[in-house]
Design an enzyme around this catalytic site. Structure first.
Site, short mmCIF file in Angstrom:
data_model
loop_
_atom_site.label_atom_id
_atom_site.label_comp_id
_atom_site.label_asym_id
_atom_site.label_seq_id
_atom_site.Cartn_x
_atom_site.Cartn_y
_atom_site.Cartn_z
N TYR A 242 0.83 -1.21 0.00
CA TYR A 242 0.00 0.00 0.00
C TYR A 242 0.86 1.27 0.00
O TYR A 242 0.60 2.21 -0.74
CB TYR A 242 -0.91 -0.05 1.22
CG TYR A 242 -1.95 1.04 1.34
CD1 TYR A 242 -3.16 0.94 0.65
CD2 TYR A 242 -1.76 2.14 2.16
CE1 TYR A 242 -4.14 1.92 0.78
CE2 TYR A 242 -2.72 3.12 2.30
CZ TYR A 242 -3.92 3.00 1.62
OH TYR A 242 -4.88 3.97 1.76
N LYS B 51 0.91 4.13 -2.82
CA LYS B 51 0.54 5.51 -2.51
C LYS B 51 1.71 6.47 -2.81
O LYS B 51 1.48 7.63 -3.17
CB LYS B 51 0.09 5.62 -1.05
CG LYS B 51 -1.23 4.90 -0.76
CD LYS B 51 -2.33 5.31 -1.72
CE LYS B 51 -3.73 4.95 -1.24
NZ LYS B 51 -4.75 5.24 -2.28
#
Ligand code: NAD
Length: 253
Positions: A154, A158
């Site tokens: 993640y 991001k």
């Protein structure tokens, strides 16, 4: 005249959470919105609520990792509403695990949903925006881009979105297209609720713990993010591009 009268917005991951709040906010200020999401039922509910409140909304089921579905959904939005001015890419998932437990599927599904999904949506949207020499794109990064235990997949996605934002701002700027990203901290949605469940922590306690570490001493609500997105896609922000705006109650969420 409302802020977004005559504007058309395409939002991914808009059935619930931050995407839904952004769809409601843009629609309340005059935009026609395409509420797209993997989950057809909740997307239709969100669109129906916007229509019931007097707004213009169309629900479209789609998987952002599927290029054909994304192209078709953008084409349908333009067919229904006549143009495309705003893209807000919100679709996201988490598959948290420490590195030694993170599977190939944990990695691939998170990278594909956030990175490939945002890329596919941007590529489909830019055609219309370049042709009309007007467009606004907002991607959804996170404070996790700065590093977060258990989120190799993640946080990489991001952080990658921050590079995508800056690069597309450079490429699309000459066509009067603004590209920015928001980087939320802890926002109260299904995603943060799922994290609490996975950790076996009561959600109210989880929120209170998070709030105690946030300088403004509260967790964020989807509307806190939606209002910043609305500013970024408005003409008031027309000289802001390639920026990552943290919406986290402090420098980190
Ligand atoms: N909640 C937070 O604290 C927080 C913080 C930083 C960033 N974010 C980001 O904000 C965005 C929205 O998250 P949220 O908190 O509102 O979560 P959420 O789970 O409420 O909403 C995410 C939506 O994305 C949809 N989605 C997932 N995979 C999809 C796919 N392949 N195709 C289309 N739709 C898909 C889901 O069905 C869901 O409706 C995500 O990108 C998330 O990573 C959230």
């Amino acid at each position: 005249m409302a802020r977004f009268d005559g504007r058309v917005a395409f939002l991914t991951g808009a059935a619930r959470g931050i995407g839904a709040a952004t769809a409601r906010t843009l629609a309340a200020q005059g935009a026609a919105v395409a509420v797209t999401d993997l989950d057809a039922g909740p997307a239709e509910e969100t669109a129906a609520a916007i229509r019931a409140a007097g707004g213009k909304a169309l629900a479209i089921p789609l998987d952002v990792t599927n290029g054909e579905q994304v192209e078709a959904a953008v084409a349908r939005t333009v067919a229904e509403f006549g143009r495309l001015d705003i893209l807000v890419a919100c679709a996201g998932i988490i598959r948290d695990n420490l590195l030694f437990r993170m599977t190939d599927d944990d990695w691939d599904s998170v990278i594909d949903t956030h990175l490939k999904g945002s890329f596919l949506a941007a590529r489909a949207a830019q055609k219309h925006m370049v042709a009309q020499r007007y467009g606004k794109m907002v991607f959804t990064s996170s404070t996790s881009a700065l590093g977060n235990r258990g989120q190799t997949n993640y946080s990489t996605a991001k952080a990658g979105l921050q590079g995508m934002t800056r690069t597309l701002a450079i490429e699309l700027g000459p066509f009067n297209i603004n590209v920015n990203a928001i980087a939320p901290g802890f926002i109260e949605t299904r995603m943060t609720r799922a994290t609490a469940e996975r950790l076996g922590v009561d959600f109210e306690q989880f929120k209170a713990d998070a709030a105690s570490r946030i300088p403004l001493r509260r967790v964020g609500q989807p509307e806190d993010v939606a209002n910043v997105v609305a500013f970024l896609v408005s003409d008031e922000a027309s000289f802001v591009s390639g920026q990552i705006i943290y919406v986290a109650g402090g420098p980190r969420g």
